[in-house]
Design a protein around this motif. Structure first.
Motif, mmCIF file in Angstrom:
data_model
loop_
_atom_site.group_PDB
_atom_site.id
_atom_site.type_symbol
_atom_site.label_atom_id
_atom_site.label_comp_id
_atom_site.label_asym_id
_atom_site.label_seq_id
_atom_site.Cartn_x
_atom_site.Cartn_y
_atom_site.Cartn_z
ATOM 1 N N VAL A 43 3.543 0.717 13.779
ATOM 2 C CA VAL A 43 4.362 1.036 12.626
ATOM 3 C C VAL A 43 3.337 0.642 11.285
ATOM 4 O O VAL A 43 3.288 1.495 10.600
ATOM 5 N N ARG A 44 2.777 -0.746 11.416
ATOM 6 C CA ARG A 44 2.270 -0.872 9.967
ATOM 7 C C ARG A 44 0.888 -0.245 10.000
ATOM 8 O O ARG A 44 0.567 0.041 8.802
ATOM 9 N N GLU A 45 0.284 -0.122 11.240
ATOM 10 C CA GLU A 45 -0.912 0.474 11.155
ATOM 11 C C GLU A 45 -0.712 1.991 10.650
ATOM 12 O O GLU A 45 -1.583 2.653 9.708
ATOM 13 N N GLU A 46 0.291 2.524 11.249
ATOM 14 C CA GLU A 46 0.417 4.187 10.623
ATOM 15 C C GLU A 46 0.829 4.245 9.258
ATOM 16 O O GLU A 46 0.191 5.164 8.661
ATOM 17 N N PHE A 47 1.714 3.269 8.860
ATOM 18 C CA PHE A 47 2.277 3.512 7.266
ATOM 19 C C PHE A 47 0.842 3.190 6.458
ATOM 20 O O PHE A 47 0.781 3.858 5.423
ATOM 21 N N ARG A 48 -0.011 2.090 6.984
ATOM 22 C CA ARG A 48 -0.860 1.694 5.971
ATOM 23 C C ARG A 48 -2.040 2.830 6.011
ATOM 24 O O ARG A 48 -2.795 3.043 4.979
ATOM 25 N N LYS A 49 -2.279 3.538 7.077
ATOM 26 C CA LYS A 49 -3.043 4.742 7.344
ATOM 27 C C LYS A 49 -2.763 5.622 6.249
ATOM 28 O O LYS A 49 -3.746 6.414 5.621
ATOM 29 N N ASN A 50 -1.745 5.947 5.987
ATOM 30 C CA ASN A 50 -1.037 7.200 5.119
ATOM 31 C C ASN A 50 -0.746 6.527 3.910
ATOM 32 O O ASN A 50 -0.235 7.482 2.816
ATOM 33 N N GLN A 51 -1.119 5.412 3.422
ATOM 34 C CA GLN A 51 -0.360 4.880 2.159
ATOM 35 C C GLN A 51 -1.264 5.527 1.031
ATOM 36 O O GLN A 51 -0.887 5.565 -0.274
ATOM 37 N N ASN A 52 -2.447 5.921 1.126
ATOM 38 C CA ASN A 52 -3.231 6.682 -0.061
ATOM 39 C C ASN A 52 -3.009 7.998 -0.033
ATOM 40 O O ASN A 52 -4.044 8.747 -0.804
ATOM 41 N N LEU A 53 -2.057 8.765 0.635
ATOM 42 C CA LEU A 53 -2.201 10.260 0.709
ATOM 43 C C LEU A 53 -1.619 10.557 -0.685
ATOM 44 O O LEU A 53 -0.920 10.052 -1.349
ATOM 45 N N THR A 54 -2.131 11.537 -1.229
ATOM 46 C CA THR A 54 -2.001 12.215 -2.699
ATOM 47 C C THR A 54 -1.513 13.483 -2.652
ATOM 48 O O THR A 54 -0.695 13.820 -3.572
ATOM 49 N N GLN A 55 -1.635 14.311 -1.577
ATOM 50 C CA GLN A 55 -1.366 15.726 -1.617
ATOM 51 C C GLN A 55 0.210 15.880 -1.092
ATOM 52 O O GLN A 55 0.578 15.185 -0.166
ATOM 53 N N GLU A 56 0.848 16.267 -2.017
ATOM 54 C CA GLU A 56 2.425 16.604 -1.784
ATOM 55 C C GLU A 56 2.492 17.010 -0.282
ATOM 56 O O GLU A 56 3.528 16.625 0.480
ATOM 57 N N ASN A 57 2.029 18.239 0.178
ATOM 58 C CA ASN A 57 2.254 18.527 1.359
ATOM 59 C C ASN A 57 2.012 17.765 2.752
ATOM 60 O O ASN A 57 2.615 17.631 3.791
ATOM 61 N N GLU A 58 0.889 16.842 2.479
ATOM 62 C CA GLU A 58 0.577 15.904 3.380
ATOM 63 C C GLU A 58 1.589 14.825 3.662
ATOM 64 O O GLU A 58 2.032 14.138 4.629
ATOM 65 N N ILE A 59 2.115 14.391 2.324
ATOM 66 C CA ILE A 59 2.944 13.270 2.078
ATOM 67 C C ILE A 59 4.389 13.769 2.923
ATOM 68 O O ILE A 59 4.939 13.295 3.828
ATOM 69 N N GLN A 60 4.796 15.043 2.686
ATOM 70 C CA GLN A 60 5.919 15.614 3.113
ATOM 71 C C GLN A 60 5.795 15.821 4.613
ATOM 72 O O GLN A 60 6.680 15.564 5.745
#
Length: 76
Positions: A43-60
């Motif tokens: 869980v921590r790895e997955e959330f850390r991997k995605n913490q720097n996403l900036t594109q709205e569609n990728e975050i969603q």
């Protein structure tokens, strides 16, 4: 003066991501010791991997994926 047009939407997404993170951590409480360590690490790895996403569609996309995991009762 700095004007942020999407600040409220960004804050809403940030709150939703934090809520999802907490929900996944709570789900880990029911696991056995060895499974719990692995699960929490993933869980921590997955959330850390995605913490720097900036594109709205990728975050969603990541938010939708997390909701799907929760809805199906899957643990990452």
């Amino acid at each position: 003066m700095l004007v942020c047009y999407n600040c409220s939407e960004d804050m809403t997404q940030a709150k939703e991501v934090l809520s999802l993170y907490r929900h996944f951590l709570r789900m880990g409480r029911i696991l056995t010791h060895s499974d719990k360590e692995y699960y929490l690490r993933r869980v921590r790895e997955e959330f850390r991997k995605n913490q720097n996403l900036t594109q709205e569609n990728e975050i969603q996309r990541c938010i939708d994926r997390a909701h799907t995991f929760l809805r199906n009762g899957r643990l990452m």
